[in-house]
Design a protein around this motif. Structure first.
Motif, PDB file in Angstrom:
ATOM      1  N   SER A 157     -14.252   9.888  -1.045  1.00  0.00           N
ATOM      2  CA  SER A 157     -12.939  10.392  -0.690  1.00  0.00           C
ATOM      3  C   SER A 157     -12.804  11.589   0.186  1.00  0.00           C
ATOM      4  CB  SER A 157     -12.182  10.639  -2.042  1.00  0.00           C
ATOM      5  OG  SER A 157     -11.967   9.649  -2.831  1.00  0.00           O
ATOM      6  N   HIS A 167      -7.812   4.737  -1.906  1.00  0.00           N
ATOM      7  CA  HIS A 167      -6.246   4.248  -2.182  1.00  0.00           C
ATOM      8  C   HIS A 167      -5.560   3.951  -0.909  1.00  0.00           C
ATOM      9  CE1 HIS A 167      -5.323   8.797  -2.679  1.00  0.00           C
ATOM     10  NE2 HIS A 167      -4.848   8.324  -1.531  1.00  0.00           N
ATOM     11  N   HIS A 192       0.760   4.381  -2.308  1.00  0.00           N
ATOM     12  CA  HIS A 192       0.154   5.663  -1.760  1.00  0.00           C
ATOM     13  C   HIS A 192       1.192   6.623  -1.713  1.00  0.00           C
ATOM     14  CE1 HIS A 192      -2.654   7.173   1.542  1.00  0.00           C
ATOM     15  NE2 HIS A 192      -2.699   7.977   0.585  1.00  0.00           N
ATOM     16  N   TRP A 194      -9.386   8.062   1.532  1.00  0.00           N
ATOM     17  CA  TRP A 194      -9.823   7.861   0.419  1.00  0.00           C
ATOM     18  C   TRP A 194      -9.443   6.337   0.098  1.00  0.00           C
ATOM     19  CZ3 TRP A 194      -8.773  11.180  -4.397  1.00  0.00           C
ATOM     20  CH2 TRP A 194      -8.710  12.536  -4.142  1.00  0.00           C
ATOM     21  N   THR A 240       0.835  -1.251   0.116  1.00  0.00           N
ATOM     22  CA  THR A 240       0.007   0.143   0.045  1.00  0.00           C
ATOM     23  C   THR A 240       0.762   1.241   0.091  1.00  0.00           C
ATOM     24  OG1 THR A 240      -2.019  -0.986   0.861  1.00  0.00           O
ATOM     25  CG2 THR A 240      -1.555   1.403   1.594  1.00  0.00           C
ATOM     26  N   TYR A 273      -7.563   0.203   0.256  1.00  0.00           N
ATOM     27  CA  TYR A 273      -8.199  -0.892  -0.549  1.00  0.00           C
ATOM     28  C   TYR A 273      -7.273  -2.167  -0.802  1.00  0.00           C
ATOM     29  CZ  TYR A 273     -12.594  -2.154  -2.959  1.00  0.00           C
ATOM     30  OH  TYR A 273     -13.483  -2.762  -3.166  1.00  0.00           O
ATOM     31  N   HIS A 287       0.747   8.104  -5.741  1.00  0.00           N
ATOM     32  CA  HIS A 287      -0.218   9.062  -5.370  1.00  0.00           C
ATOM     33  C   HIS A 287       0.325  10.137  -4.959  1.00  0.00           C
ATOM     34  CE1 HIS A 287      -3.980   6.483  -6.028  1.00  0.00           C
ATOM     35  NE2 HIS A 287      -3.129   5.695  -5.736  1.00  0.00           N
TER      36      HIS A 287
END
Ligand code: MN
Length: 206
Positions: free
Chosen positions: A135, A174, A36, A172, A32, A177, A40
């Protein structure tokens, strides 16, 4: 040559993670974090640099860009990327390996004055984070001398509402998940019980 150097100095940088990418495992996996933080968060910083190049916002501090663009429809892309760059750095610092537990005394006292108990504060934080539709973010903030829990949508943040953020949880999809799929409550309880960085919140209270 000197121009290129000046430009590179004014670029916003992706701050290093305050811990190793696997340090929050199993609350948040390295997998993650790799997306992330590495994709992101990095994209928000990169997009911000592209959007502000050659504008009045180039060379401006991140917080100033956020407050200058908040609520301006024609500056929404800059605001969103600047705010998300800021929010994510704040989020990484709101977590730590072997977090959770008891807040430091001064913060605990403030929490008890505002929420009655640390447990009540944690419950409100989880419930507020759950109730954010889509989000956004859940925050512990200082507002007019009292601690409150608030939520914001998408990139929005308490800085633009005159509140001082103490800590945040990213809700969010992301953020959870890959590890929890649709189970946002499981992500929240793991983060709040095992990874929340009360010391960071206490430092922000000073
Ligand atoms: Mn995020």
């Amino acid at each position: 040559m000197s121009n290129a150097k000046t430009e590179s100095v004014t670029l916003h940088l992706l701050p290093p993670l305050p811990y190793a990418d696997n340090a929050l495992d199993p609350v948040i996996s390295a997998h993650t974090i790799s997306f992330h933080y590495g994709k992101h968060h990095k994209a928000y910083v990169d997009n911000l640099n592209k959007l502000i190049a050659g504008t009045e916002f180039a060379g401006m501090k991140l917080e100033k860009i956020i407050t200058e663009t908040a609520g301006k429809a024609d500056k929404a892309a800059i605001f969103n990327n600047a705010a998300q760059a800021w929010n994510h750095t704040f989020y990484w610092n709101s977590l730590k390996p072997n977090g959770g537990g008891e807040p430091p005394a001064a913060l605990k006292q403030k929490i008890e004055a505002s929420f009655i108990s640390v447990d009540a504060c944690k419950k409100e934080l989880a419930a507020t984070a759950m109730s954010q539709f889509g989000s956004g973010w859940a925050w512990l903030v200082l507002d007019g001398g009292k601690l409150k829990v608030v939520k914001t949508s998408n990139a929005d943040l308490p800085l633009t509402k005159g509140m001082k953020p103490l800590l945040t949880i990213d809700v969010w999809e992301h953020a959870y998940y890959l590890d929890y799929q649709n189970r946002r409550p499981d992500y929240l309880s793991a983060v709040i019980e095992k990874a929340i960085n009360w010391n960071f919140a206490a430092d922000n209270l000073k």
